[in-house]
Design an enzyme around this catalytic site. Structure first.
Site, short mmCIF file in Angstrom:
data_model
loop_
_atom_site.label_atom_id
_atom_site.label_comp_id
_atom_site.label_asym_id
_atom_site.label_seq_id
_atom_site.Cartn_x
_atom_site.Cartn_y
_atom_site.Cartn_z
N CYS A 167 -12.36 3.09 40.79
CA CYS A 167 -12.42 4.33 41.57
C CYS A 167 -12.97 4.07 42.97
O CYS A 167 -14.11 4.42 43.27
CB CYS A 167 -13.23 5.41 40.87
SG CYS A 167 -12.93 7.00 41.66
N CYS A 347 -7.12 9.56 42.75
CA CYS A 347 -8.55 9.58 43.02
C CYS A 347 -8.92 10.97 43.55
O CYS A 347 -8.54 11.32 44.67
CB CYS A 347 -8.87 8.50 44.07
SG CYS A 347 -10.63 8.38 44.39
#
Ligand SMILES: Cc1cc2nc3c(=O)[nH]c(=O)nc-3n(C[C@H](O)[C@H](O)[C@H](O)COP(=O)(O)OP(=O)(O)OC[C@H]3O[C@@H](n4cnc5c(N)ncnc54)[C@H](O)[C@@H]3O)c2cc1C
Length: 413
Positions: A167, A347
């Site tokens: 991430c 994301c």
């Protein structure tokens, strides 16, 4: 029989019962209940890691991020409660840390990424007290919120290592939440916020960079690219960064901090790196479309430990898992591997309390939204999706191997 002489054998062995391993095991068993599937997983607990950012921002309960592994692993899978030590793919065998060996017909490798806390001098000792925090571990994420609550102005530093990292938006998300928190508490004028990244750009997909830079500018967060955290001196409360100047010379600079949020350096797990399954960078070497190993056709890999050249997220796993499962079952049936992964990843860039810019993209950085909404705007709706809709989707759909096919469309062809 003692543990080390016990021998085990399964049709499919899945290494890692995290996001990827659990999803694949559940989906295999949903489609073929008669399959003999074992999951090798050392941890008692499964975490919903995407919520760690919200825990650090004080807007999500840590307890809600964890569930007992025995509740999340599929009921009919065999749970081998141990860690894998090594792979012998020429013999279709893995060796566990306790010395036992497990034979397989097919192997799925999904043990995630290694957080390399020791790459930064002094970090391990400094972490968890005197303003040094990190959302990257369940042990330290709640302390981020404590640091933010106690912060009364001064230097707040947020770091990101050079890639790879899982991430890649998370290091900046917490900077935005911190800035918004300080703004709401009238502490912004007293504060100097700086984002230091070992990467050369604010985000890997160029289309998002100007929009994220605008968010940084709005909050007055200084952006320092090409700066890699190398040391933390907890006594002096100073962070040291390495950078390379325009003449190619490496220099180091020191920055005093009152709050330091660190994203650790990350690599492939050592036992993967050292195995015949690894590519030159240490990741499980798979075909970027089929997720099948490039040299061992009965081995598949997905998730953070795989070589799939996309941003490492749970959202990526959501699209990788059905491909892996379809291709693995096709191989078992002696058919051609027809499912292809297109690199989809996503994301949710939390830019404020109540606002998310949802970056969805695929291979080559092609932006590919699922819904007909602008991917570049900061949306209240996507905040609701991130905070309230995705966690139950994760626990009740994805980890149960249910595969609703939610299509995404490239913005550019
Ligand atoms: C702070 C933070 C924020 C994030 N935000 C988001 C987000 O907003 N959206 C998003 O989609 N993703 C996000 N992610 C990333 C996401 O959580 C991961 O990409 C995803 O969990 C990867 O799945 P995985 O199965 O590959 O690895 P993991 O889910 O980490 O699972 C790996 C499993 O392997 C096990 N294991 C480790 N060693 C061994 C061994 N030797 N033998 C056997 N098993 C082993 C581990 O115990 C673990 O259960 C975030 C992550 C963090 C840390």
């Amino acid at each position: 029989m003692n543990a080390s002489s016990q021998s085990l054998s399964h049709q499919v062995v899945v290494v890692g019962g995290g996001t990827a391993g659990t999803t694949v095991a559940a989906s295999l068993l949903r489609q073929r209940p008669e399959l003999d599937v074992a999951v090798v997983e050392p941890s008692e607990v499964h975490y919903y890691q995407p919520a760690f950012t919200l825990v650090g921002g004080g807007t999500y309960d840590m307890d809600s991020t964890r569930r007992a592994q025995k509740e999340t692993l599929p009921e009919t899978a065999t749970w081998i409660h141990a860690g894998v030590a090594s792979f012998e793919p020429n013999s279709n065998l893995i060796t566990l840390e306790d010395g036992r060996q497990v034979q397989y017909e097919h192997l799925v490798v999904a043990p995630g990424i290694k957080l390399d806390w020791d790459r930064v001098d002094g970090l391990r000792e400094a972490l968890g007290s005197n303003g040094v925090c990190s959302n990257y571990s369940p042990e330290t994420a709640p302390y981020t919120w404590e640091c933010l609550r106690q912060f009364r102005g001064g230097n707040a530093i947020f770091t990101q290592p050079p890639p790879p990292l899982k991430c890649a938006g998370a290091p900046q998300k917490i900077a935005y939440l911190a800035a918004d928190h300080l703004r709401r508490n009238n502490l912004a004028p007293e504060s100097n916020l700086q984002f230091y990244s070992g990467a050369g750009a604010l985000f890997s997909v160029p289309d998002f960079v100007p929009h994220l830079q605008k968010v940084m500018d709005r909050y007055g967060i200084g952006v320092n690219l090409g700066h890699d955290l190398v040391a933390v001196d907890a006594e002096r409360k100073v962070a040291r960064f390495a950078t390379t100047d325009s003449n190619g010379e490496r220099t180091e600079i020191e920055q005093p901090y009152d709050l330091l949020h660190v994203t650790p350096h990350q690599t492939a797990p050592d036992f993967v790196k050292q195995s015949p399954l690894a590519n030159a960078d240490g990741w499980v070497d798979v075909d970027k479309g089929t997720t099948q190993h490039t040299r061992y056709p009965n081995v598949f890999s997905l998730g953070d430990a795989s070589s799939l050249p996309t941003s490492k997220t749970a959202a990526a796993v959501r699209k990788q898992a059905p491909v892996t499962v379809r291709n693995l079952l096709a191989r078992m049936d002696g058919q051609a591997l027809s499912a292809q992964y297109d690199g989809y990843t996503s994301c949710p860039l939390v830019t404020a309390y109540g606002k998310v810019m949802l970056a969805e993209f695929m291979y080559d950085g092609v932006v590919t939204p699922t819904l007909p909404l602008s991917p570049f705007s900061e949306s209240r709706f996507y905040w609701v999706v991130k905070k309230h809709l995705l966690p139950p989707f994760y626990w009740n759909q994805m980890l149960r191997g249910k595969e609703p096919d939610i299509a995404h469309k490239p913005l550019k062809s």
